[in-house]
Design a protein around this motif. Structure first.
Motif, PDB file in Angstrom:
ATOM      1  N   PHE A   1       0.836  -1.201   0.000  1.00 39.58           N
ATOM      2  CA  PHE A   1       0.000   0.000   0.000  1.00 39.58           C
ATOM      3  C   PHE A   1       0.870   1.250   0.000  1.00 39.58           C
ATOM      4  O   PHE A   1       0.581   2.236  -0.691  1.00 39.58           O
ATOM      5  N   ASN A   2       1.944   1.232   0.760  1.00 39.04           N
ATOM      6  CA  ASN A   2       2.821   2.397   0.853  1.00 39.04           C
ATOM      7  C   ASN A   2       3.670   2.613  -0.393  1.00 39.04           C
ATOM      8  O   ASN A   2       4.381   3.621  -0.485  1.00 39.04           O
TER       9      ASN A   2
ATOM     10  N   ASN B   1       2.390   3.541  -2.866  1.00 46.30           N
ATOM     11  CA  ASN B   1       1.764   4.761  -3.377  1.00 46.30           C
ATOM     12  C   ASN B   1       2.562   6.009  -3.011  1.00 46.30           C
ATOM     13  O   ASN B   1       2.413   7.053  -3.645  1.00 46.30           O
TER      14      ASN B   1
ATOM     15  N   ASP C   1       5.851   8.075  -5.309  1.00 49.12           N
ATOM     16  CA  ASP C   1       5.814   9.355  -6.020  1.00 49.12           C
ATOM     17  C   ASP C   1       6.285  10.502  -5.125  1.00 49.12           C
ATOM     18  O   ASP C   1       6.866  11.486  -5.604  1.00 49.12           O
TER      19      ASP C   1
ATOM     20  N   SER D   1       9.839   0.399  -9.355  1.00 44.87           N
ATOM     21  CA  SER D   1       9.344   1.768  -9.219  1.00 44.87           C
ATOM     22  C   SER D   1      10.476   2.785  -9.222  1.00 44.87           C
ATOM     23  O   SER D   1      10.242   3.978  -9.444  1.00 44.87           O
TER      24      SER D   1
ATOM     25  N   ASP E   1       6.988   2.762 -15.970  1.00 45.28           N
ATOM     26  CA  ASP E   1       6.476   1.806 -14.987  1.00 45.28           C
ATOM     27  C   ASP E   1       6.588   0.390 -15.536  1.00 45.28           C
ATOM     28  O   ASP E   1       5.674  -0.125 -16.181  1.00 45.28           O
TER      29      ASP E   1
END
Length: 316
Positions: free
Chosen positions: A107-108, A110, A113, A212, A270
């Motif tokens: 989840f992290n 995210n 960015d 990423s 990506d």
């Protein structure tokens, strides 16, 4: 070269803004964990997961039948959901219920960015700042080539970005373990080239974070190039941040109608689309194609930065 990199590293950590960035990242991770633990604690799934999976399969198949002209990206998403749900039913693999350490780590992702944003800020100011403060002359009068000076700055930017990314991953794992316990033994299912594969959550999480870094590296390289060419940190930050947050979205809209969108930088940054984490923007794209496009942009950015920096007259 080592002493140059060490000197740049000391410069970065002599600025209060650097500690603000690190502090914000830590607060984001702890805040996300607290919110998911105490606010989302009641959101636990109930009912028969098999019935829910079957209903989702039928719903996605109906969507595909009723929208045969839908964009390829949306079609791939629906096909992926169908394949994964069918695989779960065939192999009796129950979806993970609630949160655990690895779901929190993913989840992290995210926040990567945000790491990119901080790396861009450092990259944008590491060269332009020398011109703004007038310290560039002190660097250039030393018996060191301009190429080495610029290369040391670029390597420092990459090291700073890597340090923030490692902080995000490790601290997310620690906070996740404290709030949600271990990662469990259930595999993570991915849809790659028309087949469903099982992967360990540890392997998937590490791969997710490492891939990423490509996006962070390319955007930081762009900011570094603009900083070196135009000697303006505000211009480098503004352009790079706009493209960081809007480039992929705009490319996605273009890719719905035009295949030439695959030549865009943002259609290829990506690489998780080749690991089953997300569908491809253009169906016929391959890993080799994306790596080639990224290398071309990478070389162009560096050629512009190093050629202009080496030829610029800073005597005035």
């Amino acid at each position: 070269m080592f002493n140059l990199i060490k000197n740049e590293w000391i410069k970065i950590f002599s600025r209060p803004g650097t500690y603000v960035m690190i502090g914000l990242l830590v607060l984001l991770i702890i805040g996300a964990g607290s919110a998911m633990k105490f606010i989302g604690a009641a959101d636990t799934p109930e009912g028969d997961w098999k019935q829910e999976a079957q209903a989702n399969i039928e719903g996605d198949k109906q969507i595909l039948e009723e929208n045969q002209g839908m964009p390829a990206f949306n079609k791939q998403l629906a096909e992926e959901r169908i394949a994964i749900n069918e695989y779960r039913l065939e192999n009796d693999i129950e979806p993970v219920s609630g949160e655990n350490m690895w779901s929190f780590v993913n989840f992290n992702a995210n926040f990567i960015d945000i790491v990119g944003l901080f790396a861009i800020i450092i990259a944008a100011g590491i060269v332009a700042g020398e011109f703004t403060w007038g310290t560039i002359k002190l660097l250039l009068i030393r018996p060191i080539s301009r190429t080495k000076i610029l290369l040391s700055k670029y390597i420092t930017v990459l090291l700073f970005g890597a340090a923030l990314l490692a902080t995000l991953f490790v601290l997310s794992a620690i906070v996740g373990a404290i709030f949600f316990g271990g990662g469990g033994s259930q595999p993570h299912l991915v849809y790659i080239d028309g087949t469903v594969q099982e992967q360990s959550m540890l392997f998937f999480s590490i791969k997710n974070y490492l891939l990423s870094t490509i996006s962070i590296t390319m955007m930081a390289t762009m900011a570094f190039m603009i900083s070196a060419v135009f000697r303006s940190s505000s211009l480098a930050i503004g352009i790079s941040l706009f493209l960081l947050f809007m480039g992929s979205t705009a490319t996605g809209f273009i890719a719905m109608k035009y295949d030439w969108a695959k030549y865009s930088l943002f259609a290829n940054t990506d690489l998780r689309m080749y690991t089953g984490a997300m569908p491809k923007l253009v169906e016929d794209m391959t890993l080799g194609f994306s790596i080639t496009v990224l290398l071309i942009y990478f070389v162009i950015f560096h050629l512009l930065a190093f050629i202009v920096f080496n030829k610029r007259d800073v005597a005035a």
